[in-house]
Write an enzyme that holds these catalytic residues in place. Structure first.
Site, PDB file in Angstrom:
ATOM      1  N   CYS A 262       0.869  -1.179   0.000  1.00 19.28           N
ATOM      2  CA  CYS A 262       0.000   0.000   0.000  1.00 19.28           C
ATOM      3  C   CYS A 262       0.906   1.230   0.000  1.00 19.28           C
ATOM      4  CB  CYS A 262      -0.875  -0.041   1.251  1.00 19.28           C
ATOM      5  SG  CYS A 262      -1.943   1.393   1.446  1.00 19.28           S
TER       6      CYS A 262
ATOM      7  N   CYS B  29      -0.897   3.762  -6.526  1.00 20.50           N
ATOM      8  CA  CYS B  29      -1.760   3.167  -5.497  1.00 20.50           C
ATOM      9  C   CYS B  29      -2.021   1.748  -5.967  1.00 20.50           C
ATOM     10  CB  CYS B  29      -3.061   3.955  -5.373  1.00 20.50           C
ATOM     11  SG  CYS B  29      -4.373   3.095  -4.479  1.00 20.50           S
TER      12      CYS B  29
HETATM   13  N1  DGL Z   1      -3.993   0.764  -1.921  1.00 23.90           N
HETATM   14  C1  DGL Z   1      -3.561   1.931  -1.252  1.00 23.90           C
HETATM   15  C2  DGL Z   1      -2.299   2.525  -1.894  1.00 23.90           C
HETATM   16  O1  DGL Z   1      -1.534   1.811  -2.506  1.00 23.90           O
HETATM   17  C3  DGL Z   1      -4.528   3.038  -0.957  1.00 23.90           C
HETATM   18  C4  DGL Z   1      -5.974   2.775  -0.929  1.00 23.90           C
HETATM   19  C5  DGL Z   1      -6.740   3.594   0.075  1.00 23.90           C
HETATM   20  O2  DGL Z   1      -6.898   4.824  -0.084  1.00 23.90           O
HETATM   21  O3  DGL Z   1      -7.203   2.961   1.016  1.00 23.90           O
HETATM   22  O4  DGL Z   1      -2.044   3.692  -1.766  1.00 23.90           O
END
Ligand code: DGL
Length: 255
Positions: free
Chosen positions: A75, A185
């Protein structure tokens, strides 16, 4: 540490699956423990402090309670907010974060125009500003806030007209100018089909999943902790909703 224990893969929700699939491709003999915090997603709209607290809680659960041999923070938002604190707290453990593939984009498109899509937290954290400063050289980098994308992926609506309309809204004004688009993301790679309908085939789409998987393997190898089993996957989601587990599995198999 036992090389037969699990590699934890953590994300705010189902997005980290875009990293998990690269990890499994590269290390099919490993046991993975995927934890998605969908009950608290999206992280990208929270304060940095809130994201840090949630990430540290997940880190404790996976590294202490579950005793996983490594933690992959799949993430970008959690990495930007908490990777330094995690490493300070668990200095002897393998902790791998993910960052937007901006260096790769700038290396491959000298003098080009690069768009970077990411959550609000990632876009405002100093980690990204420092990365840009380091790798940008003569490229023009355009920050592209992307509200609503994570929610759509969490709802399993990636292959819909709604997804294409949202991409049109975010990318449409820049489509002609971009040489590459960095998906900063881990939820965004699941929107590639919708993105392609807006930017066409000539814009290179880049994400950090493969690089993160390679770095994880390198660290495990260095520590003598590479597993050699038949491979295994456990999926847990904080929402407790079986539909989220099904969506996680579906995304893992998606093309
Ligand atoms: N999947 C997360 C990232 O790589 C962010 C998603 C979210 O905002 O929860 O930044």
């Amino acid at each position: 540490m036992d090389k037969h224990s699990y590699i934890a893969v953590f994300d705010s929700g189902v997005g980290g699956v875009s990293v998990l699939r690269e990890l499994r491709r590269l290390m099919p003999g490993e046991r993975f423990y995927y934890f998605g915090d969908s009950a608290n997603a999206p992280y990208g709209k929270k304060t940095t402090e809130e994201v840090r607290a949630l990430t540290l809680a997940a880190g404790r659960k996976l590294l202490v309670d579950r005793d996983c041999k490594a933690l992959v923070v799949a993430c970008n938002t959690a990495t930007a907010a908490a990777i330094t604190d995690l490493r300070e707290r668990y200095p002897d453990r393998i902790i791998v974060g993910i960052e937007p593939a901006l260096k790769l984009a700038c290396d491959r498109h000298p003098g080009g125009t690069i768009g970077i899509m990411a959550t609000d937290v990632t876009l405002r954290e100093k980690k990204l500003a420092a990365l840009m400063e380091r790798v940008k050289r003569d490229c023009t980098v355009i920050r592209l806030p992307s509200p609503g994308v994570v929610e759509l992926v969490e709802a399993g609506k990636t292959e819909t007209a709604e997804a294409v309309a949202l991409m049109e809204q975010i990318l449409g004004p820049y489509a002609e100018r971009l040489n590459a688009l960095v998906l900063g993301c881990t939820h965004y790679p699941f929107m590639k089909n919708a993105m392609r309908q807006v930017v066409g085939d000539s814009v290179e789409l880049l994400d950090g999943g493969e690089g993160t998987a390679r770095e994880t393997r390198r660290r495990l190898q260095e520590a003598g902790l590479l597993g050699e089993g038949p491979g295994e996957l456990i999926i847990e989601n904080s929402s407790g909703d079986p539909a989220k587990i099904r969506l996680t599995q579906e995304l893992l198999e998606a093309k």
